[in-house]
Design an enzyme around this catalytic site. Structure first.
Site, PDB file in Angstrom:
ATOM      1  N   ARG A  78     -24.717   3.584   5.698  1.00 40.78           N
ATOM      2  CA  ARG A  78     -24.007   2.428   5.357  1.00 40.78           C
ATOM      3  C   ARG A  78     -23.878   1.309   6.546  1.00 40.78           C
ATOM      4  O   ARG A  78     -23.965   1.675   7.704  1.00 40.78           O
ATOM      5  CB  ARG A  78     -22.402   2.772   5.356  1.00 40.78           C
ATOM      6  CG  ARG A  78     -21.671   2.524   4.104  1.00 40.78           C
ATOM      7  CD  ARG A  78     -20.385   3.346   3.944  1.00 40.78           C
ATOM      8  NE  ARG A  78     -19.780   3.858   5.138  1.00 40.78           N
ATOM      9  CZ  ARG A  78     -18.523   4.362   5.119  1.00 40.78           C
ATOM     10  NH1 ARG A  78     -17.826   4.416   3.916  1.00 40.78           N
ATOM     11  NH2 ARG A  78     -17.884   4.810   6.209  1.00 40.78           N
ATOM     12  N   LYS A 111      -7.927  -6.779  16.183  1.00 40.58           N
ATOM     13  CA  LYS A 111      -7.447  -5.953  17.423  1.00 40.58           C
ATOM     14  C   LYS A 111      -7.523  -6.879  18.714  1.00 40.58           C
ATOM     15  O   LYS A 111      -6.626  -6.846  19.397  1.00 40.58           O
ATOM     16  CB  LYS A 111      -8.325  -4.880  17.500  1.00 40.58           C
ATOM     17  CG  LYS A 111      -7.859  -3.869  18.524  1.00 40.58           C
ATOM     18  CD  LYS A 111      -8.759  -2.276  18.379  1.00 40.58           C
ATOM     19  CE  LYS A 111      -8.709  -1.743  17.051  1.00 40.58           C
ATOM     20  NZ  LYS A 111      -9.148  -0.379  17.107  1.00 40.58           N
ATOM     21  N   ASN A 168     -12.415   6.617   3.688  1.00 38.92           N
ATOM     22  CA  ASN A 168     -12.731   7.330   4.954  1.00 38.92           C
ATOM     23  C   ASN A 168     -13.027   8.928   4.503  1.00 38.92           C
ATOM     24  O   ASN A 168     -12.707   9.256   3.385  1.00 38.92           O
ATOM     25  CB  ASN A 168     -11.601   7.489   5.695  1.00 38.92           C
ATOM     26  CG  ASN A 168     -11.055   6.132   6.145  1.00 38.92           C
ATOM     27  OD1 ASN A 168     -12.057   5.385   6.592  1.00 38.92           O
ATOM     28  ND2 ASN A 168      -9.798   5.805   6.356  1.00 38.92           N
ATOM     29  N   TYR A 180      -5.289  -3.516  14.214  1.00 42.19           N
ATOM     30  CA  TYR A 180      -6.354  -2.964  13.549  1.00 42.19           C
ATOM     31  C   TYR A 180      -7.858  -3.617  13.563  1.00 42.19           C
ATOM     32  O   TYR A 180      -7.601  -5.018  13.643  1.00 42.19           O
ATOM     33  CB  TYR A 180      -6.341  -2.777  11.783  1.00 42.19           C
ATOM     34  CG  TYR A 180      -5.284  -1.672  11.496  1.00 42.19           C
ATOM     35  CD1 TYR A 180      -6.130  -0.508  11.450  1.00 42.19           C
ATOM     36  CD2 TYR A 180      -4.087  -1.732  11.272  1.00 42.19           C
ATOM     37  CE1 TYR A 180      -5.189   0.758  10.972  1.00 42.19           C
ATOM     38  CE2 TYR A 180      -3.220  -0.520  10.941  1.00 42.19           C
ATOM     39  CZ  TYR A 180      -3.896   0.590  10.800  1.00 42.19           C
ATOM     40  OH  TYR A 180      -3.183   1.559  10.445  1.00 42.19           O
ATOM     41  N   PHE A 190       3.348  -1.370  12.754  1.00 40.03           N
ATOM     42  CA  PHE A 190       2.054  -0.856  12.160  1.00 40.03           C
ATOM     43  C   PHE A 190       1.656  -1.821  11.063  1.00 40.03           C
ATOM     44  O   PHE A 190       0.537  -1.741  10.267  1.00 40.03           O
ATOM     45  CB  PHE A 190       2.382   0.433  11.351  1.00 40.03           C
ATOM     46  CG  PHE A 190       2.780   1.703  12.247  1.00 40.03           C
ATOM     47  CD1 PHE A 190       1.538   2.286  13.234  1.00 40.03           C
ATOM     48  CD2 PHE A 190       4.009   1.948  12.665  1.00 40.03           C
ATOM     49  CE1 PHE A 190       1.939   3.028  13.846  1.00 40.03           C
ATOM     50  CE2 PHE A 190       4.186   3.207  13.482  1.00 40.03           C
ATOM     51  CZ  PHE A 190       3.112   3.611  14.198  1.00 40.03           C
ATOM     52  N   LYS A 215      -5.639  -3.096   6.517  1.00 42.60           N
ATOM     53  CA  LYS A 215      -6.804  -2.074   7.460  1.00 42.60           C
ATOM     54  C   LYS A 215      -8.068  -1.911   6.849  1.00 42.60           C
ATOM     55  O   LYS A 215      -8.722  -0.911   7.368  1.00 42.60           O
ATOM     56  CB  LYS A 215      -5.904  -1.006   7.670  1.00 42.60           C
ATOM     57  CG  LYS A 215      -5.283  -0.266   6.689  1.00 42.60           C
ATOM     58  CD  LYS A 215      -4.841   1.007   7.267  1.00 42.60           C
ATOM     59  CE  LYS A 215      -4.486   1.792   6.158  1.00 42.60           C
ATOM     60  NZ  LYS A 215      -4.101   3.503   6.313  1.00 42.60           N
ATOM     61  N   ASN A 244       0.598  -1.031  -0.104  1.00 41.62           N
ATOM     62  CA  ASN A 244       0.137  -0.078   0.161  1.00 41.62           C
ATOM     63  C   ASN A 244       0.624   1.239   0.157  1.00 41.62           C
ATOM     64  O   ASN A 244       0.596   2.408   0.515  1.00 41.62           O
ATOM     65  CB  ASN A 244      -0.796  -0.088   1.149  1.00 41.62           C
ATOM     66  CG  ASN A 244      -2.181   0.763   1.036  1.00 41.62           C
ATOM     67  OD1 ASN A 244      -2.373   1.330  -0.138  1.00 41.62           O
ATOM     68  ND2 ASN A 244      -2.982   0.852   2.141  1.00 41.62           N
TER      69      ASN A 244
END
Lengths: 327, 327
Positions: free
Chosen positions: A281, A140, A186, A136, A92, A96, A40
């Site tokens: 949504r 999580k 987002n 994430y 990280f 996600k 990504n």
């Protein structure tokens, strides 16, 4: 020990949150090694480092060791730990996208849960027991359970799990920022793309939620505040020689509705953002906040940037980089 | 399709529950392939199959394909699926010692969660979407979540997760049974070892629980009933062409206290079991039961053996095999 000789591995360091954290780590004088599978992140064929890493090197005038590696590959991880003696790991690397995770659950569990297990195993074997992570989504809970069990099984581990909701904005230089693949999931990157004419109109999913103006309310946090939260957490481990499993929320404690974010963005950018209200949504909730008072008390951290800063920096990044890192 | 041409992969098929299920599958005329890493099963150096598999072959006068393989090895799994066309998978391969899981959490998550993910991935790639499983302990919740997500993501999957508490007893032939390594963690194998003089005395951990006689009450189930539960679940999938994720409890619905189990064992074996009350063990609860009415209604399954049968068959197995499968 001086920060300069403190070597930090950042997994997923070429991603949105990772890259901003790498920048803050370098500015705090830490030595940084980045691994990323580039799933990504944009890399030019002529370079061996992804574009965001090159830009961070330029901004800080420092060098970053970059290794292309997938955390699901145990042997590659081992080789990296053989070569580098890390003091801390900030983790990280994860898939996600909530939507995609519903279509490809096995891939998500593999990367996020089993990838994390690989990393922990190699850390254990090389006696690197300082870990700062943000698992994430649906994985999580599992990852936090694993980390808790690990800390219970061996008192030498020090793990800080940072929980947060909606990171937005970009570095104030306008040089690094969020570069989503395809249609953004987002709100903020979507607004940003509308603002530069890459998308025609913003869809707002429902205005009949139980909130002041009916649109969803979220706790947004500026990406640089978030990055600093990771740096502070790591410094906390380093200074206090802390052990055990700890969780901190990072957030502003303030929620903004979709309409408020649009308004703030229009003010910061001077651009009109056309929008259309459509159906809710699936899976969206009306509001979510973080109470970050513990992070403030223990880590000495607090958010310093408001919604105006978040919009202004997003706008600056998007204007400078209408197509993200691809030039 | 006749059972005869229905090929079932049983992972962990050389373990306690796995071996009894393999036996019932063969008796119901299914074709069985067993994989097991032999981490908890005895194999003589002169044989290529573990002792329990040899005994099942003898009891049933049928052949079992046995492959030594660890489910955490994705490539080995792939090779097996390349070679065999399975219709169903019954998945038992897991680490299951609660105490050990606290010391080695990473190993437990790797085998139980990531091993299961490997298996599911290979099943998906080879289009084998019928799975019957019993996840263990702390990894149970995670594996069930993964299976749920998987079934949501693709409607072709059919997964039945069977939940149960305390399997005990042995096959009525006295030829296959439980063969724990080292000191048994569970009551029944401990009693059995005391009964043949391998251990001096039984320790009862607390007699001040909130139960009729103060000792812990558990829902014990005969291993052959349990094995039949798996066979019935698989037949249910086969006949109904069922899809989606389903969970069934398997149990007798009856609880027995430690003292009641001792009494029943003494009656069945004619042996006196000396015991001593000691302190409670961390983590033990006073009582646990299963309500198996749904399994009865849907799968047509119910437990047929009582506590007397469980003790009698345990005693028979232990007498015939005082040292387990090692001759």
């Amino acid at each position: 020990m001086a920060n300069k000789s403190w070597k930090v591995l950042v997994t997923g360091g070429a991603g949105y949150i990772g890259s901003h954290t790498v920048l803050e780590l370098l500015q705090a004088d830490f030595e940084v090694v980045v691994i990323d599978n580039l799933s990504n992140a944009y890399k030019d064929d002529n370079n061996i480092k992804p574009e965001c890493i090159l830009r961070i090197e330029k901004l800080t005038n420092k060098k970053i060791v970059f290794i292309q590696c997938d955390i699901t590959n145990l042997n590659e991880l081992r080789d990296i730990f053989k070569k580098h003696k890390f003091h801390s790991v900030i983790h990280f690397a994860a898939l996600k996208a909530v939507g995609e995770s519903c279509e490809k659950p096995l891939e998500y569990y593999k990367t996020n849960v089993c990838g994390t297990l690989n990393l922990l195993k190699v850390m254990r074997d090389f006696n690197v027991k300082c870990n700062c992570t943000n698992p994430y989504g649906k994985t999580k809970y599992m990852v936090e359970e694993i980390l808790k069990d690990l800390c219970t099984s061996n008192q030498e581990w020090s793990v800080i799990s940072l929980r947060y909701f909606n990171p937005v904005g970009a570095h104030s230089s306008g040089q690094i920022g969020e570069d989503p693949n395809g249609v953004p999931n987002n709100l903020m990157p979507y607004i940003a793309q509308v603002s530069v004419g890459k998308r025609e109109i913003l869809y707002i999913y429902g205005n009949d939620y139980d909130t002041p103006d009916g649109t969803g309310v979220r706790d947004y946090i500026h990406i640089t505040d978030l990055a600093m939260g990771h740096v502070k957490a790591m410094i906390y481990q380093k200074i206090h020689n802390s052990t055990g499993f700890k969780v901190f929320n990072l957030g502003t404690g303030k929620g903004y509705s979709v309409l408020e974010v649009i308004q703030a963005f229009e003010k910061a950018s001077g651009q009109k953002i056309p929008y259309k209200i459509v159906e809710r949504r699936a899976g969206d909730i009306s509001a979510s906040y973080a109470d970050a008072s513990l992070a403030n008390k223990e880590l000495g951290w607090q958010a310093t940037k408001n919604i105006g800063d978040m919009c202004l920096d997003t706008w600056k990044w998007q204007q400078n980089n209408p197509n993200g890192y691809k030039r």
